[in-house]
Design a protein around this motif. Structure first.
Motif, short mmCIF file in Angstrom:
data_model
loop_
_atom_site.label_atom_id
_atom_site.label_comp_id
_atom_site.label_asym_id
_atom_site.label_seq_id
_atom_site.Cartn_x
_atom_site.Cartn_y
_atom_site.Cartn_z
N TYR A 189 -16.80 -11.77 1.30
CA TYR A 189 -15.87 -12.39 1.77
C TYR A 189 -14.80 -13.55 1.38
O TYR A 189 -15.31 -14.44 0.01
CB TYR A 189 -16.82 -13.58 2.33
N ARG A 190 -13.26 -13.02 1.11
CA ARG A 190 -12.46 -13.45 0.70
C ARG A 190 -11.53 -14.66 1.17
O ARG A 190 -11.78 -14.33 2.70
CB ARG A 190 -11.37 -12.76 0.46
N TYR A 191 -11.53 -15.69 0.88
CA TYR A 191 -10.71 -16.82 2.51
C TYR A 191 -9.56 -18.01 1.59
O TYR A 191 -9.52 -17.37 0.01
CB TYR A 191 -11.55 -18.10 2.48
N ASN A 192 -8.49 -17.88 2.16
CA ASN A 192 -7.50 -18.60 1.38
C ASN A 192 -7.41 -19.83 2.08
O ASN A 192 -8.18 -20.29 2.56
CB ASN A 192 -6.05 -18.17 2.71
N ILE A 193 -7.40 -20.52 0.74
CA ILE A 193 -8.04 -22.12 0.71
C ILE A 193 -6.32 -22.53 0.56
O ILE A 193 -5.66 -22.83 -0.24
CB ILE A 193 -8.74 -22.66 -0.69
N HIS A 194 -6.48 -24.21 0.90
CA HIS A 194 -5.46 -24.86 1.02
C HIS A 194 -6.12 -26.40 0.92
O HIS A 194 -6.49 -27.01 1.66
CB HIS A 194 -4.25 -25.15 2.17
N PHE A 195 -5.58 -27.44 0.24
CA PHE A 195 -6.21 -29.14 0.29
C PHE A 195 -4.91 -29.81 -0.12
O PHE A 195 -3.99 -29.38 -0.52
CB PHE A 195 -7.23 -28.85 -1.14
N ILE A 196 -4.89 -30.80 0.65
CA ILE A 196 -4.28 -32.07 0.25
C ILE A 196 -4.73 -33.10 0.01
O ILE A 196 -6.18 -33.24 -0.37
CB ILE A 196 -3.83 -32.03 1.63
N GLU A 197 -3.57 -34.23 -1.03
CA GLU A 197 -4.71 -35.33 -1.32
C GLU A 197 -3.76 -36.44 -0.60
O GLU A 197 -2.69 -36.14 -0.11
CB GLU A 197 -4.23 -35.43 -3.31
N PHE A 198 -4.37 -37.46 0.47
CA PHE A 198 -4.11 -38.78 0.72
C PHE A 198 -4.49 -39.57 0.65
O PHE A 198 -5.44 -40.45 0.33
CB PHE A 198 -3.52 -38.34 1.89
N GLU A 199 -4.96 -41.47 -0.20
CA GLU A 199 -5.14 -42.53 -0.16
C GLU A 199 -6.34 -42.31 -0.89
O GLU A 199 -7.19 -43.20 -0.57
CB GLU A 199 -5.19 -42.91 1.36
N GLY A 200 -6.66 -41.55 -2.01
CA GLY A 200 -7.97 -41.44 -3.01
C GLY A 200 -8.89 -40.40 -2.30
O GLY A 200 -9.70 -40.51 -2.05
N PHE A 201 -8.59 -39.61 -0.77
CA PHE A 201 -9.08 -39.15 -0.48
C PHE A 201 -8.83 -37.20 -0.95
O PHE A 201 -7.51 -37.42 -1.16
CB PHE A 201 -9.16 -38.81 1.06
#
Length: 208
Positions: A189-201
């Motif tokens: 199963y294939r998934y599109n992934i997005h990620f972000i960083e903010f304030e050490g998270f």
């Protein structure tokens, strides 16, 4: 109200992130809980968890829902009464909710060095492209954990293993996206992934 960020990755999906600055008492005065959830939050031993739980209800209201609109199946996966897909997460002083017409999962985690100690428990294939000496090693480990947690939430299948069944394709932190796969029971199963960083998270979300 500290709605920290709203993201619209596509026309069917919205992500909202909350920065938890309110006290437990202030949050309790803000939300209306159904009886079983009121009992649940009152019996939580950690105020941090209580505030996280309550902030998620604040986020539901930002989407136009309330506590009565949310329920869980036998595997603990949340659903909304209008049949929209939802995924929920909170970590320390941040929480996040994603709502979509398609299958989704989300996770937020604080970036901490100790994740390197448990990396062998959730990483296999990804060690092929990770560099332990790189400055962004901890950030990449955290992103991979968030991605796999997101996959686990959306797949909601007992026995799914972060290490064995979830694969994250090579990525760079600056790219903010990648592809991930679940290889389970002879199917992929294939998934599109997005990620972000903010304030050490780090926050990552998976979209089918």
């Amino acid at each position: 109200m500290p709605l920290y960020k709203t993201i619209t990755p596509n026309s069917k999906t919205i992500v909202k992130i909350w920065k938890i600055t309110e006290s437990y008492n202030d949050l309790m005065e803000t939300v209306n809980l159904k009886p079983e959830n009121l009992e649940r939050v009152l019996t939580m031993k950690s105020e941090l968890h209580q505030r996280g739980f309550l902030s998620v209800r604040c986020l539901l209201e930002e989407f136009g829902y309330n506590d009565d609109d949310l329920f869980y199946d036998e595997n603990g996966k949340p659903y909304l009464k209008d049949n929209k897909q939802i995924s929920i997460t909170h970590s320390f002083n941040f929480s996040a909710v994603i709502v979509s017409d398609v299958i989704i999962g989300i996770d937020v985690e604080k970036q901490r060095d100790k994740i390197s100690v448990i990396a062998h428990k959730f990483i296999d294939y990804e060690f092929n492209y990770l560099n332990k000496d790189a400055e962004d090693y901890i950030k990449k480990l955290t992103a991979i954990w968030c991605v796999k947690e997101s996959l686990y939430k959306l797949f909601a299948t007992p026995g799914l293993s972060f290490k064995t069944h979830c694969l994250v394709i090579p990525f760079e932190i600056c790219d903010d996206e990648t592809i991930a796969w679940i290889d389970y029971d002879g199917k992929k199963y294939r998934y599109n992934i997005h990620f972000i960083e903010f304030e050490g998270f780090t926050c990552a979300y998976a979209i089918a």
